[in-house]
Design an enzyme around this catalytic site. Structure first.
Site, PDB file in Angstrom:
ATOM      1  N   ASN A  35       6.175  62.640  53.094  1.00 59.89           N
ATOM      2  CA  ASN A  35       7.199  62.171  53.801  1.00 59.89           C
ATOM      3  C   ASN A  35       8.190  61.190  53.165  1.00 59.89           C
ATOM      4  O   ASN A  35       7.745  60.286  52.555  1.00 59.89           O
ATOM      5  CB  ASN A  35       6.759  61.727  55.050  1.00 59.89           C
ATOM      6  CG  ASN A  35       7.664  61.676  56.415  1.00 59.89           C
ATOM      7  OD1 ASN A  35       8.758  61.252  56.254  1.00 59.89           O
ATOM      8  ND2 ASN A  35       7.347  62.342  57.533  1.00 59.89           N
ATOM      9  N   GLN A  92       7.071  67.600  67.253  1.00 61.15           N
ATOM     10  CA  GLN A  92       8.281  67.186  68.036  1.00 61.15           C
ATOM     11  C   GLN A  92       9.010  68.446  68.225  1.00 61.15           C
ATOM     12  O   GLN A  92       9.701  68.816  67.079  1.00 61.15           O
ATOM     13  CB  GLN A  92       8.960  65.860  67.513  1.00 61.15           C
ATOM     14  CG  GLN A  92       8.142  64.772  67.456  1.00 61.15           C
ATOM     15  CD  GLN A  92       8.636  63.435  67.050  1.00 61.15           C
ATOM     16  OE1 GLN A  92       8.707  62.658  68.069  1.00 61.15           O
ATOM     17  NE2 GLN A  92       9.391  63.312  66.063  1.00 61.15           N
ATOM     18  N   THR A 100      14.296  65.773  64.720  1.00 60.95           N
ATOM     19  CA  THR A 100      15.742  65.602  64.006  1.00 60.95           C
ATOM     20  C   THR A 100      15.996  66.638  63.031  1.00 60.95           C
ATOM     21  O   THR A 100      17.147  66.759  62.401  1.00 60.95           O
ATOM     22  CB  THR A 100      15.563  64.168  63.159  1.00 60.95           C
ATOM     23  OG1 THR A 100      14.403  64.072  62.549  1.00 60.95           O
ATOM     24  CG2 THR A 100      15.380  62.977  64.195  1.00 60.95           C
ATOM     25  N   VAL A 101      14.838  67.180  62.268  1.00 61.52           N
ATOM     26  CA  VAL A 101      15.008  68.356  61.665  1.00 61.52           C
ATOM     27  C   VAL A 101      14.697  69.549  62.027  1.00 61.52           C
ATOM     28  O   VAL A 101      13.623  69.861  62.484  1.00 61.52           O
ATOM     29  CB  VAL A 101      14.231  68.245  60.035  1.00 61.52           C
ATOM     30  CG1 VAL A 101      14.201  69.415  58.913  1.00 61.52           C
ATOM     31  CG2 VAL A 101      14.298  66.953  59.492  1.00 61.52           C
ATOM     32  N   HIS A 103      13.672  72.524  61.832  1.00 60.70           N
ATOM     33  CA  HIS A 103      12.561  73.329  61.030  1.00 60.70           C
ATOM     34  C   HIS A 103      11.141  72.947  61.447  1.00 60.70           C
ATOM     35  O   HIS A 103      10.817  71.612  61.416  1.00 60.70           O
ATOM     36  CB  HIS A 103      12.860  73.218  59.546  1.00 60.70           C
ATOM     37  CG  HIS A 103      12.279  74.185  58.797  1.00 60.70           C
ATOM     38  ND1 HIS A 103      13.061  74.750  57.598  1.00 60.70           N
ATOM     39  CD2 HIS A 103      11.052  74.796  58.741  1.00 60.70           C
ATOM     40  CE1 HIS A 103      12.037  75.671  56.884  1.00 60.70           C
ATOM     41  NE2 HIS A 103      10.889  75.669  57.865  1.00 60.70           N
ATOM     42  N   HIS A 105       7.825  71.506  61.969  1.00 63.72           N
ATOM     43  CA  HIS A 105       6.871  70.756  61.111  1.00 63.72           C
ATOM     44  C   HIS A 105       5.743  70.305  61.848  1.00 63.72           C
ATOM     45  O   HIS A 105       6.076  69.419  63.045  1.00 63.72           O
ATOM     46  CB  HIS A 105       7.686  69.984  60.113  1.00 63.72           C
ATOM     47  CG  HIS A 105       8.560  68.902  61.064  1.00 63.72           C
ATOM     48  ND1 HIS A 105       9.974  69.403  61.495  1.00 63.72           N
ATOM     49  CD2 HIS A 105       8.647  67.671  61.430  1.00 63.72           C
ATOM     50  CE1 HIS A 105      10.575  68.441  62.163  1.00 63.72           C
ATOM     51  NE2 HIS A 105       9.737  67.275  62.067  1.00 63.72           N
ATOM     52  N   HIS A 107       3.336  67.084  62.066  1.00 66.85           N
ATOM     53  CA  HIS A 107       3.116  65.850  61.317  1.00 66.85           C
ATOM     54  C   HIS A 107       1.600  65.641  61.298  1.00 66.85           C
ATOM     55  O   HIS A 107       1.036  65.897  62.421  1.00 66.85           O
ATOM     56  CB  HIS A 107       3.703  64.678  62.255  1.00 66.85           C
ATOM     57  CG  HIS A 107       5.177  64.665  62.370  1.00 66.85           C
ATOM     58  ND1 HIS A 107       6.049  63.866  61.393  1.00 66.85           N
ATOM     59  CD2 HIS A 107       6.116  65.224  63.046  1.00 66.85           C
ATOM     60  CE1 HIS A 107       7.134  63.948  61.663  1.00 66.85           C
ATOM     61  NE2 HIS A 107       7.216  64.778  62.789  1.00 66.85           N
TER      62      HIS A 107
HETATM   63  W1  AMW Z   1      11.004  65.060  63.061  1.00 60.62           W
HETATM   64  O1  AMW Z   1      11.804  63.585  63.679  1.00 60.62           O
HETATM   65  O2  AMW Z   1      12.310  66.348  63.306  1.00 60.62           O
HETATM   66  O3  AMW Z   1       9.640  65.660  64.173  1.00 60.62           O
HETATM   67  O4  AMW Z   1      10.504  64.819  61.768  1.00 60.62           O
HETATM   68  C1  AMW Z   1      11.422  64.791  60.520  1.00 60.62           C
HETATM   69  C2  AMW Z   1      10.629  64.252  59.479  1.00 60.62           C
HETATM   70  O5  AMW Z   1      10.916  64.887  58.326  1.00 60.62           O
HETATM   71  C3  AMW Z   1      10.361  62.798  59.389  1.00 60.62           C
HETATM   72  O6  AMW Z   1       9.157  62.201  59.278  1.00 60.62           O
HETATM   73  C4  AMW Z   1      11.183  62.481  58.454  1.00 60.62           C
HETATM   74  O7  AMW Z   1      10.786  61.229  57.645  1.00 60.62           O
HETATM   75  C5  AMW Z   1      11.165  63.628  57.478  1.00 60.62           C
HETATM   76  N1  AMW Z   1      11.816  64.065  56.316  1.00 60.62           N
HETATM   77  C6  AMW Z   1      13.286  64.048  56.706  1.00 60.62           C
HETATM   78  N2  AMW Z   1      13.962  64.622  55.238  1.00 60.62           N
HETATM   79  C7  AMW Z   1      12.949  64.477  54.450  1.00 60.62           C
HETATM   80  C8  AMW Z   1      12.955  64.800  52.967  1.00 60.62           C
HETATM   81  N3  AMW Z   1      14.229  65.190  52.512  1.00 60.62           N
HETATM   82  N4  AMW Z   1      11.789  64.877  52.497  1.00 60.62           N
HETATM   83  C9  AMW Z   1      10.685  64.493  53.189  1.00 60.62           C
HETATM   84  N5  AMW Z   1      10.775  64.152  54.475  1.00 60.62           N
HETATM   85  C10 AMW Z   1      11.884  64.248  55.192  1.00 60.62           C
END
Ligand code: AMW
Length: 167
Positions: A35, A92, A100-101, A103, A105, A107
């Site tokens: 991460n 999430q 926030t991303v 796709h 995932h 955790h």
């Molecule tokens: W999410 O808030 O969408 O449940 O979590 C997104 C996660 O992806 C976060 O923990 C963030 O720190 C991580 N993240 C975002 N961009 C990258 C990246 N380029 N490489 C690794 N982790 C990332």
């Protein structure tokens, strides 16, 4: 998944990509990445390889099983490396849930006793740790260097290699 010019494999992760140097392990349909902004040490992300899988319900049965089987393996790995006996496993799923991303995932957050003032504080931390800047989509605040991430991925890959019998 696609090869870069230097033959390094990269995997899609929403609007961005993850290079193989930051990948800890893969399975047929999923991969595990370190991460960029860990909430706890060795906070990993388990991600389906297929692009366009923004929500959990976008996954096929095969992808769902593969993702969670790999999450179990990642959890076992980080608990051993950290020397702890517990983990928080979280998704999430959707913007209003803190995603926030876009796709899917999972955790994987190894836990130790009293690592947060209240045990469930990890969820509020998770919800706010990676809020992106609206224009750049870059995470606000400190995030790790490429070098730090690569080092951690290497430590984990090496541990797995040396302890194959445990996985
Ligand atoms: W999410 O808030 O969408 O449940 O979590 C997104 C996660 O992806 C976060 O923990 C963030 O720190 C991580 N993240 C975002 N961009 C990258 C990246 N380029 N490489 C690794 N982790 C990332």
């Amino acid at each position: 998944m696609s090869p870069k010019g230097n033959n390094e494999v990269i995997y899609p992760f929403g609007h961005t990509t993850i290079p193989s140097s930051q990948i800890v392990m893969t399975s047929r349909l999923s991969y595990v990445a370190v991460n960029i902004k860990p909430v706890v040490p060795y906070h990993l992300l388990v991600i389906p390889k297929r692009q366009g899988t923004s929500r959990l319900y976008d996954l096929t049965c095969d992808e769902t099983a593969d993702l969670f089987n790999l999450a179990k393996k990642a959890q076992r790995l980080v608990e051993q490396v950290r020397g702890v006996k517990s983990s928080t496993i979280a998704i999430q799923d959707g913007e209003d849930a803190g995603q926030t991303v876009k796709h899917v995932h999972v955790h994987v957050l190894p836990r130790e006793k009293d690592d947060f003032a209240e045990n469930d504080d990890i969820y509020s931390e998770l919800a706010k740790h990676d809020q992106p800047n609206a224009e750049t989509r870059r995470i606000i605040g400190y995030h790790r260097s490429l070098e730090d991430m690569e080092k951690e991925a290497e430590i984990l890959r090496q541990y797995m290699q040396e302890n194959e019998d445990k996985f």
